[in-house]
Design a protein around this motif. Structure first.
Motif, PDB file in Angstrom:
ATOM      1  N   ALA A  92       7.489  25.867  -4.144  1.00  0.00           N
ATOM      2  CA  ALA A  92       8.524  25.741  -3.311  1.00  0.00           C
ATOM      3  C   ALA A  92       8.602  27.478  -3.734  1.00  0.00           C
ATOM      4  O   ALA A  92       8.672  27.465  -4.471  1.00  0.00           O
ATOM      5  CB  ALA A  92       9.985  25.269  -3.303  1.00  0.00           C
ATOM      6  N   SER A  93       8.371  28.081  -2.564  1.00  0.00           N
ATOM      7  CA  SER A  93       8.713  29.947  -2.189  1.00  0.00           C
ATOM      8  C   SER A  93      10.428  30.101  -2.959  1.00  0.00           C
ATOM      9  O   SER A  93      10.734  29.274  -2.089  1.00  0.00           O
ATOM     10  CB  SER A  93       8.649  30.562  -1.320  1.00  0.00           C
ATOM     11  N   SER A  94      10.759  31.104  -3.545  1.00  0.00           N
ATOM     12  CA  SER A  94      11.781  31.519  -3.478  1.00  0.00           C
ATOM     13  C   SER A  94      12.514  31.835  -2.009  1.00  0.00           C
ATOM     14  O   SER A  94      11.919  31.539  -1.477  1.00  0.00           O
ATOM     15  CB  SER A  94      12.351  33.112  -4.665  1.00  0.00           C
ATOM     16  N   ALA A  95      13.827  31.598  -1.700  1.00  0.00           N
ATOM     17  CA  ALA A  95      14.605  32.530  -1.103  1.00  0.00           C
ATOM     18  C   ALA A  95      13.975  33.763  -0.544  1.00  0.00           C
ATOM     19  O   ALA A  95      14.057  34.292   0.819  1.00  0.00           O
ATOM     20  CB  ALA A  95      15.642  32.516  -1.036  1.00  0.00           C
ATOM     21  N   ASP A  96      14.250  34.949  -1.454  1.00  0.00           N
ATOM     22  CA  ASP A  96      13.621  36.155  -1.668  1.00  0.00           C
ATOM     23  C   ASP A  96      11.919  36.423  -0.729  1.00  0.00           C
ATOM     24  O   ASP A  96      12.083  36.517   0.442  1.00  0.00           O
ATOM     25  CB  ASP A  96      13.085  36.356  -2.920  1.00  0.00           C
ATOM     26  N   GLU A  97      11.238  35.158  -1.280  1.00  0.00           N
ATOM     27  CA  GLU A  97       9.655  34.732  -0.650  1.00  0.00           C
ATOM     28  C   GLU A  97      10.294  34.480   1.165  1.00  0.00           C
ATOM     29  O   GLU A  97       9.189  35.017   1.799  1.00  0.00           O
ATOM     30  CB  GLU A  97       9.052  34.256  -1.676  1.00  0.00           C
ATOM     31  N   MET A  98      10.906  33.627   0.658  1.00  0.00           N
ATOM     32  CA  MET A  98      11.240  32.832   2.280  1.00  0.00           C
ATOM     33  C   MET A  98      11.811  33.827   3.273  1.00  0.00           C
ATOM     34  O   MET A  98      11.042  34.368   4.213  1.00  0.00           O
ATOM     35  CB  MET A  98      11.171  31.807   2.245  1.00  0.00           C
ATOM     36  N   SER A  99      11.945  34.333   2.798  1.00  0.00           N
ATOM     37  CA  SER A  99      13.033  36.122   3.789  1.00  0.00           C
ATOM     38  C   SER A  99      11.930  36.899   4.498  1.00  0.00           C
ATOM     39  O   SER A  99      12.018  37.622   5.704  1.00  0.00           O
ATOM     40  CB  SER A  99      14.703  36.639   3.837  1.00  0.00           C
ATOM     41  N   LYS A 100      11.674  37.308   3.617  1.00  0.00           N
ATOM     42  CA  LYS A 100      10.210  38.068   4.056  1.00  0.00           C
ATOM     43  C   LYS A 100       8.700  37.918   4.207  1.00  0.00           C
ATOM     44  O   LYS A 100       8.668  38.548   5.315  1.00  0.00           O
ATOM     45  CB  LYS A 100      10.084  39.298   2.209  1.00  0.00           C
ATOM     46  N   ALA A 101       8.730  36.843   4.471  1.00  0.00           N
ATOM     47  CA  ALA A 101       7.445  36.139   5.150  1.00  0.00           C
ATOM     48  C   ALA A 101       7.894  36.105   6.062  1.00  0.00           C
ATOM     49  O   ALA A 101       7.342  36.131   7.354  1.00  0.00           O
ATOM     50  CB  ALA A 101       7.301  35.132   4.839  1.00  0.00           C
ATOM     51  N   VAL A 102       9.675  35.893   6.796  1.00  0.00           N
ATOM     52  CA  VAL A 102       9.532  35.204   8.427  1.00  0.00           C
ATOM     53  C   VAL A 102       9.981  37.476   8.724  1.00  0.00           C
ATOM     54  O   VAL A 102       9.482  37.073   9.942  1.00  0.00           O
ATOM     55  CB  VAL A 102      11.102  34.954   8.433  1.00  0.00           C
ATOM     56  N   ASP A 103      10.437  37.916   8.140  1.00  0.00           N
ATOM     57  CA  ASP A 103      10.330  39.650   8.920  1.00  0.00           C
ATOM     58  C   ASP A 103       8.537  40.127   8.638  1.00  0.00           C
ATOM     59  O   ASP A 103       8.999  40.515   9.716  1.00  0.00           O
ATOM     60  CB  ASP A 103      11.076  40.245   7.424  1.00  0.00           C
ATOM     61  N   GLU A 104       7.356  39.887   8.090  1.00  0.00           N
ATOM     62  CA  GLU A 104       6.759  40.754   8.108  1.00  0.00           C
ATOM     63  C   GLU A 104       5.745  39.905   9.209  1.00  0.00           C
ATOM     64  O   GLU A 104       4.726  40.513   9.044  1.00  0.00           O
ATOM     65  CB  GLU A 104       6.683  40.693   6.348  1.00  0.00           C
ATOM     66  N   TYR A 105       5.661  38.704   8.481  1.00  0.00           N
ATOM     67  CA  TYR A 105       4.568  37.610   9.729  1.00  0.00           C
ATOM     68  C   TYR A 105       4.870  37.121  10.900  1.00  0.00           C
ATOM     69  O   TYR A 105       6.056  36.821  11.083  1.00  0.00           O
ATOM     70  CB  TYR A 105       4.763  36.385   8.511  1.00  0.00           C
ATOM     71  N   GLY A 106       4.335  37.898  11.886  1.00  0.00           N
ATOM     72  CA  GLY A 106       4.638  38.096  12.881  1.00  0.00           C
ATOM     73  C   GLY A 106       3.856  36.601  13.841  1.00  0.00           C
ATOM     74  O   GLY A 106       3.308  35.743  13.303  1.00  0.00           O
ATOM     75  N   GLY A 107       4.014  36.364  15.133  1.00  0.00           N
ATOM     76  CA  GLY A 107       3.756  35.113  16.067  1.00  0.00           C
ATOM     77  C   GLY A 107       2.448  35.333  16.691  1.00  0.00           C
ATOM     78  O   GLY A 107       1.888  36.480  16.667  1.00  0.00           O
ATOM     79  N   PHE A 108       2.101  34.118  17.008  1.00  0.00           N
ATOM     80  CA  PHE A 108       0.921  33.963  18.336  1.00  0.00           C
ATOM     81  C   PHE A 108       1.438  33.918  19.848  1.00  0.00           C
ATOM     82  O   PHE A 108       2.009  33.307  19.992  1.00  0.00           O
ATOM     83  CB  PHE A 108      -0.682  33.352  17.252  1.00  0.00           C
ATOM     84  N   THR A 109       0.143  34.439  19.725  1.00  0.00           N
ATOM     85  CA  THR A 109      -0.658  33.664  21.680  1.00  0.00           C
ATOM     86  C   THR A 109      -1.468  32.492  21.775  1.00  0.00           C
ATOM     87  O   THR A 109      -2.377  33.036  21.280  1.00  0.00           O
ATOM     88  CB  THR A 109      -0.591  34.746  22.486  1.00  0.00           C
ATOM     89  N   TYR A 110      -0.803  31.915  22.225  1.00  0.00           N
ATOM     90  CA  TYR A 110      -1.623  29.719  21.905  1.00  0.00           C
ATOM     91  C   TYR A 110      -2.652  30.387  22.768  1.00  0.00           C
ATOM     92  O   TYR A 110      -1.819  30.302  24.120  1.00  0.00           O
ATOM     93  CB  TYR A 110      -0.881  28.776  21.311  1.00  0.00           C
ATOM     94  N   ALA A 111      -4.144  29.485  22.770  1.00  0.00           N
ATOM     95  CA  ALA A 111      -4.906  29.392  24.180  1.00  0.00           C
ATOM     96  C   ALA A 111      -5.415  28.210  23.930  1.00  0.00           C
ATOM     97  O   ALA A 111      -5.579  27.420  22.146  1.00  0.00           O
ATOM     98  CB  ALA A 111      -5.770  30.304  24.324  1.00  0.00           C
ATOM     99  N   ARG A 112      -5.644  27.527  24.702  1.00  0.00           N
ATOM    100  CA  ARG A 112      -6.277  26.553  24.177  1.00  0.00           C
ATOM    101  C   ARG A 112      -7.966  26.515  25.385  1.00  0.00           C
ATOM    102  O   ARG A 112      -8.182  27.035  26.279  1.00  0.00           O
ATOM    103  CB  ARG A 112      -6.073  25.167  25.258  1.00  0.00           C
TER     104      ARG A 112
END
Length: 272
Positions: free
Chosen positions: A252-272
């Motif tokens: 399991a990641s640390s709180a700091d690692e989790m916070s950075k991941a949320v801030d730095e990793y963007g989402g996607f547009t999903y397609a079928r």
């Protein structure tokens, strides 16, 4: 996102009933019993509130569970590979919109709407109303807004460790994300489709002293979509647990690692 329509129904996709064993921030092999119990109590509270909200929003609606296709009694099979067709070229706010009037377009819409329903913006009234007005069929927007307003109270926010307005306290990062794994059509006509979206979700508060650490869950959202206002819109939706894989041995990641991941990793547009 999670969620028939009046039982276990949630418009946010935030049913979180499967908690991982490892301590999210300590790296220990298993989470201490007291922390696990506290998280479970919070999860149960979330589920109870949202079931009540969605039952109200869906009152008088049609069932949104598995349905039989028009021509046979079995759900239509669908390959796991993407079709390769781009789903949309436009968006409303941050939500992809303007889907093709096809079965594939309905699946793409359902996947992207699951992401919106499972986002952190759903916990803030202004953000929530904007999302609902974008993805819910016009005739149901008002009832959906009223239902969620009754569910997302200051007490509800506090149960998750948030401020009264649904924002994270200073020094903490609120994590609420839904990731579609796949979609399946169980019923369709020219102007309606029932689509199941298999999802993985994250929910919790990342911070060194958080009593509601970020946990993972697996669930399936069933959406009944209708063609309205020139796009696919949700008329009703429901959520159920699973299918869930066996938890792995990841640290399991640390709180700091989790916070950075949320801030730095963007989402996607999903397609079928």
């Amino acid at each position: 996102m999670s969620p028939g329509d009046e039982q276990g129904y949630t418009e946010t996709g935030h049913t979180r009933t499967r908690l991982p064993d490892p301590d999210p921030y300590g790296g220990a092999p298993r989470r201490p019993h007291r922390s696990s119990s506290r998280s479970l109590v919070t999860v149960v509270g979330v589920v109870v509130l949202l079931i009540a909200a969605i039952a109200f929003a869906n009152r008088g609606g049609e069932g949104g569970g598995d349905g039989a296709p028009a021509k046979d009694n079995e759900p239509k099979s669908a390959p796991t590979a993407a079709t390769g067709t781009r789903p949309v070229t436009t968006k409303t706010g941050t939500i992809p919109t303007g889907y093709p009037h096809t079965e594939q377009g309905a699946q793409s819409a359902a996947a992207n709407y699951a992401v919106a329903l499972g986002s952190a913006e759903m916990f803030n009234r202004a953000g929530r109303d904007s999302i609902l007005r974008t993805i819910i069929t016009p005739s149901r927007v008002a009832s959906s807004e009223a239902a969620f307003d009754k569910a997302y109270t200051p007490a509800f926010s506090k149960s998750l460790g948030l401020n009264d307005d649904g924002t994270a306290p200073q020094g903490y990062t609120f994590v609420s994300r839904t990731s579609p794994i796949g979609t399946k059509v169980t019923e369709s006509t020219d102007d309606s489709a029932t689509v199941e979206v298999w999802c993985s979700g994250l929910l919790g508060l990342a911070g060194d002293k958080s009593t509601n650490p970020v946990t993972n869950s697996w669930f399936t959202i069933t959406m009944k979509l209708e063609w309205a206002a020139g796009d696919w819109k949700i008329s009703t939706h429901s959520q159920k647990d699973g299918p869930a894989p066996v938890p792995g041995d990841d640290r399991a990641s640390s709180a700091d690692e989790m916070s950075k991941a949320v801030d730095e990793y963007g989402g996607f547009t999903y397609a079928r």
